[in-house]
Write a protein that holds these residues in place. Structure first.
Motif, PDB file in Angstrom:
ATOM      1  N   MET A   1      43.572 -24.261 -16.168  1.00 23.56           N
ATOM      2  CA  MET A   1      44.807 -23.932 -16.854  1.00 23.56           C
ATOM      3  C   MET A   1      45.782 -25.088 -16.730  1.00 23.56           C
ATOM      4  O   MET A   1      45.914 -25.670 -15.690  1.00 23.56           O
ATOM      5  CB  MET A   1      45.417 -22.713 -16.206  1.00 23.56           C
ATOM      6  CG  MET A   1      46.520 -22.124 -17.009  1.00 23.56           C
ATOM      7  SD  MET A   1      47.103 -20.640 -16.220  1.00 23.56           S
ATOM      8  CE  MET A   1      47.547 -21.283 -14.633  1.00 23.56           C
ATOM      9  N   PRO A 240      42.978 -16.494  -6.114  1.00 20.03           N
ATOM     10  CA  PRO A 240      43.431 -17.055  -7.400  1.00 20.03           C
ATOM     11  C   PRO A 240      44.168 -16.033  -8.260  1.00 20.03           C
ATOM     12  O   PRO A 240      45.103 -16.395  -8.988  1.00 20.03           O
ATOM     13  CB  PRO A 240      42.136 -17.542  -8.076  1.00 20.03           C
ATOM     14  CG  PRO A 240      41.012 -17.059  -7.241  1.00 20.03           C
ATOM     15  CD  PRO A 240      41.542 -16.711  -5.892  1.00 20.03           C
ATOM     16  N   VAL A 241      43.776 -14.772  -8.170  1.00 18.91           N
ATOM     17  CA  VAL A 241      44.490 -13.736  -8.934  1.00 18.91           C
ATOM     18  C   VAL A 241      45.943 -13.634  -8.454  1.00 18.91           C
ATOM     19  O   VAL A 241      46.878 -13.613  -9.260  1.00 18.91           O
ATOM     20  CB  VAL A 241      43.762 -12.375  -8.820  1.00 18.91           C
ATOM     21  CG1 VAL A 241      44.636 -11.247  -9.360  1.00 18.91           C
ATOM     22  CG2 VAL A 241      42.428 -12.421  -9.554  1.00 18.91           C
ATOM     23  N   GLN A 244      47.939 -16.682  -9.629  1.00 18.14           N
ATOM     24  CA  GLN A 244      48.317 -16.599 -11.044  1.00 18.14           C
ATOM     25  C   GLN A 244      49.412 -15.557 -11.242  1.00 18.14           C
ATOM     26  O   GLN A 244      50.386 -15.786 -11.970  1.00 18.14           O
ATOM     27  CB  GLN A 244      47.095 -16.258 -11.911  1.00 18.14           C
ATOM     28  CG  GLN A 244      47.406 -16.035 -13.386  1.00 18.14           C
ATOM     29  CD  GLN A 244      47.971 -17.262 -14.078  1.00 18.14           C
ATOM     30  OE1 GLN A 244      47.810 -18.380 -13.609  1.00 18.14           O
ATOM     31  NE2 GLN A 244      48.672 -17.050 -15.187  1.00 18.14           N
ATOM     32  N   ARG A 250      48.565 -23.399 -11.692  1.00 16.51           N
ATOM     33  CA  ARG A 250      47.417 -23.683 -10.846  1.00 16.51           C
ATOM     34  C   ARG A 250      47.825 -24.710  -9.789  1.00 16.51           C
ATOM     35  O   ARG A 250      48.415 -25.737 -10.119  1.00 16.51           O
ATOM     36  CB  ARG A 250      46.262 -24.235 -11.675  1.00 16.51           C
ATOM     37  CG  ARG A 250      44.941 -24.192 -10.939  1.00 16.51           C
ATOM     38  CD  ARG A 250      43.893 -25.021 -11.620  1.00 16.51           C
ATOM     39  NE  ARG A 250      43.506 -24.517 -12.921  1.00 16.51           N
ATOM     40  CZ  ARG A 250      42.272 -24.115 -13.233  1.00 16.51           C
ATOM     41  NH1 ARG A 250      41.318 -24.136 -12.320  1.00 16.51           N
ATOM     42  NH2 ARG A 250      41.991 -23.711 -14.448  1.00 16.51           N
ATOM     43  N   GLU A 263      37.244 -19.052  -3.361  1.00 20.93           N
ATOM     44  CA  GLU A 263      37.673 -18.975  -4.759  1.00 20.93           C
ATOM     45  C   GLU A 263      39.013 -19.686  -4.978  1.00 20.93           C
ATOM     46  O   GLU A 263      39.251 -20.251  -6.048  1.00 20.93           O
ATOM     47  CB  GLU A 263      37.747 -17.522  -5.224  1.00 20.93           C
ATOM     48  CG  GLU A 263      36.390 -16.854  -5.403  1.00 20.93           C
ATOM     49  CD  GLU A 263      35.822 -16.246  -4.125  1.00 20.93           C
ATOM     50  OE1 GLU A 263      36.415 -16.444  -3.028  1.00 20.93           O
ATOM     51  OE2 GLU A 263      34.784 -15.554  -4.209  1.00 20.93           O
ATOM     52  N   GLU A 266      38.078 -23.258  -5.244  1.00 29.20           N
ATOM     53  CA  GLU A 266      37.400 -23.492  -6.533  1.00 29.20           C
ATOM     54  C   GLU A 266      38.408 -23.551  -7.682  1.00 29.20           C
ATOM     55  O   GLU A 266      38.332 -24.416  -8.557  1.00 29.20           O
ATOM     56  CB  GLU A 266      36.386 -22.368  -6.808  1.00 29.20           C
ATOM     57  CG  GLU A 266      35.157 -22.411  -5.922  1.00 29.20           C
ATOM     58  CD  GLU A 266      34.218 -21.215  -6.122  1.00 29.20           C
ATOM     59  OE1 GLU A 266      33.063 -21.312  -5.705  1.00 29.20           O
ATOM     60  OE2 GLU A 266      34.669 -20.176  -6.670  1.00 29.20           O
ATOM     61  N   TRP A 267      39.326 -22.596  -7.676  1.00 32.12           N
ATOM     62  CA  TRP A 267      40.331 -22.506  -8.745  1.00 32.12           C
ATOM     63  C   TRP A 267      41.216 -23.750  -8.756  1.00 32.12           C
ATOM     64  O   TRP A 267      41.512 -24.320  -9.810  1.00 32.12           O
ATOM     65  CB  TRP A 267      41.159 -21.233  -8.529  1.00 32.12           C
ATOM     66  CG  TRP A 267      42.277 -21.000  -9.494  1.00 32.12           C
ATOM     67  CD1 TRP A 267      43.612 -20.951  -9.204  1.00 32.12           C
ATOM     68  CD2 TRP A 267      42.181 -20.762 -10.904  1.00 32.12           C
ATOM     69  NE1 TRP A 267      44.345 -20.694 -10.341  1.00 32.12           N
ATOM     70  CE2 TRP A 267      43.493 -20.580 -11.391  1.00 32.12           C
ATOM     71  CE3 TRP A 267      41.110 -20.680 -11.791  1.00 32.12           C
ATOM     72  CZ2 TRP A 267      43.773 -20.322 -12.736  1.00 32.12           C
ATOM     73  CZ3 TRP A 267      41.380 -20.436 -13.135  1.00 32.12           C
ATOM     74  CH2 TRP A 267      42.696 -20.258 -13.586  1.00 32.12           C
ATOM     75  N   ALA A 270      39.154 -26.991  -9.853  1.00 28.38           N
ATOM     76  CA  ALA A 270      38.678 -27.041 -11.241  1.00 28.38           C
ATOM     77  C   ALA A 270      39.756 -27.466 -12.229  1.00 28.38           C
ATOM     78  O   ALA A 270      39.475 -27.661 -13.409  1.00 28.38           O
ATOM     79  CB  ALA A 270      38.115 -25.674 -11.653  1.00 28.38           C
TER      80      ALA A 270
END
Lengths: 328, 328
Positions: A1, A240-241, A244, A250, A263, A266-267, A270
């Motif tokens: 994002m 990550p949820v 956000q 991000r 995660e 990872e988020w 990326a």
């Protein structure tokens, strides 16, 4: 994002990277080595105006796990110790607990029988300890407990069991105009009780698991009552949820120590542009604890493999840190 | 609640109050009168170092409702118009909608039959319009729509339908070191699509209703998928709950326009120290719309009574504002 907003924020005059409050050389508790070098390189990269990795200040978001990343999580999570102590203190007001599992085992000191109840027993204790209070009352209860409780191994206050190198890292990032957040599986209200004074992280930059709250009037005054129901679990894919939902951007840097942080890393990793994903590996059984793949608390297994394949930075606590805890 | 944290933040040299970017006199679109005077008095009070009402910068939290407080909400919520347009645009990919309520009524243009479905029909349309996309894709969809959609009465882009006096107020508060938040019943991801460019409010300072998100891997890359399930409703008593969950401090100033803002204003007002609770009363049927107790959208009834009994500030749009919308 790529929420490339941040309009109206002027880029900081931040070349070269600043060392952090009062330190001539940044990160003095870190030995020279690949982890320290990766941090310094990343910060230089994102703060060099006109450079290829430059990131505007508004987008310099760094997220930190708490348990095992900023403070010790052995032999058990601090928040769970708080819950145990609180249930014991509340027991006289709850005679029914003497015949009710898992409270009866806990109050009888039978930790083996209590442990046999597994996660369900733990959650029952946490729910009992964390509900029935207003948010104000709960904040007071946590602060009172933190003032008097002592770590079972070191005898020090839990708020002393924070990692000096990580405090330096928080400071260093903020000196370079990062906004530092905690993103923890622990309860948001618990962490806020000490995050500002201990880490310099204000309440609005703490993301954690949440119980439901109920707005109600008491004697004509509004209060928020903590309920024994889960609103959100900020762990694993929940991280990550939560990021956000609450930040809406991000992060460009993420710091963790366990599979629960995978995660989140990872988020972060990326996204486009310069990134830092870092795991603290607990390798120092003398100065702290040595644990990873087989630990019940803070298990680090899949994320450690992924760190190696993806190229994340891994801190070897024993080799990379000159000191673990600040001296008394 | 008095989360008097904010350690480490030095008080600002903010005596006397600053007027806001580029304005010689603050709030130029506001007529002199009790509402403007209450705002100026409050800001002077909390920013006067050494004065009785002084509030450290870290605790200067101001919360703003969005629909009807910062931009127009008539004849219907902008986000609902987005949902209607999106469902129409998606219809070719959903042949089943032609025989499924409430989509069939909407696609046939039978708004009377659609309206008979009430809130349930509205929620079905909103869920269909707001799910099945990643958070990135959704942000793009909202921005694309905002670029081309036009308000049915004025023919202007919806992002022009913001109140010039409220933009000045946001600016004035920020010039006095307030942190300005949106706290809206609308969807957080929808509002973030324009809040930074239109209001100067970054994504991490937008609190709104939330759908559930699912972290998943797509072609080896993590995404956050929007699901058609509600995670949190940030309206009425949900507003103080959302404020506590996300900010963790009680605001000292709150701005709303409807009964959905009542608990947010109560929660703000009940704190200790100087407070400002303000309602925008839509009294100008010529320049905007005149509505309050009987309106389906933005009903203002109980909160208007409470404003009078509690001493909250009420803005009379017709009398208090020199202009409503900025000229084209």
């Amino acid at each position: 994002m790529a929420l490339s907003l941040g309009l109206g924020c002027s880029p900081g005059p931040s070349t070269p990277p600043r060392g952090g409050a009062g330190s001539a050389s940044p990160l003095p508790s870190w030995n020279e080595g690949p982890a320290r070098a990766a941090i310094l390189r990343f910060v230089a990269n994102v703060t060099t105006l006109g450079g290829p990795g430059y990131v505007p200040r508004a987008e310099r978001i760094a997220v930190f796990d708490n348990d095992g990343t900023l403070w010790a999580e052995q032999p058990t999570y601090v928040q769970f110790q708080f819950a145990l102590d609180r249930v014991k203190a509340l027991a006289p007001q709850h005679p029914e607990w003497l015949s009710k599992e898992p409270f009866n085992h806990l109050l009888a000191g039978d930790m083996k029988a209590f442990a046999a109840g597994g996660e369900r027993a733990m959650l029952a204790v946490v729910a009992a300890a964390h509900s029935g209070l207003t948010t104000d009352e709960f904040m007071g209860a946590v602060r009172d407990w933190l003032r008097t409780a002592r770590h079972p191994k070191t005898g020090r206050p839990y708020t002393d069991m924070v990692y000096a190198p990580m405090l330096e890292l928080l400071d260093y990032l903020r000196a370079n105009d990062f906004k530092t957040y905690i993103v923890s599986g622990g309860g948001v209200e618990f962490i806020r009780a000490f995050a500002d004074s201990v880490y310099g992280i204000p309440p609005e930059q703490v993301i954690g698991s949440q119980g439901k709250l109920r707005f109600e009037m008491r004697d004509g005054k509004p209060v928020l009552l903590k309920l024994p129901e889960v609103q959100f679990v900020d762990d694993g894919p929940g991280k990550p949820v939560g990021i956000q939902a609450i930040i809406g951007r991000r992060p460009i840097a993420a710091f963790g120590n366990s599979d629960g942080d995978r995660e989140m890393l990872e988020w972060t990793w990326a996204g486009t542009g310069a990134r830092l994903a870092l795991l603290v590996h607990h390798t120092d059984g003398e100065r702290e604890w040595a644990y990873d793949r087989d630990s019940q608390v803070g298990r680090l297994d899949k994320a450690l493999d992924e760190a190696r394949s993806a190229g994340w930075t891994v801190v070897d606590m024993k080799a990379d840190w000159k000191q673990v805890f600040a001296p008394r």
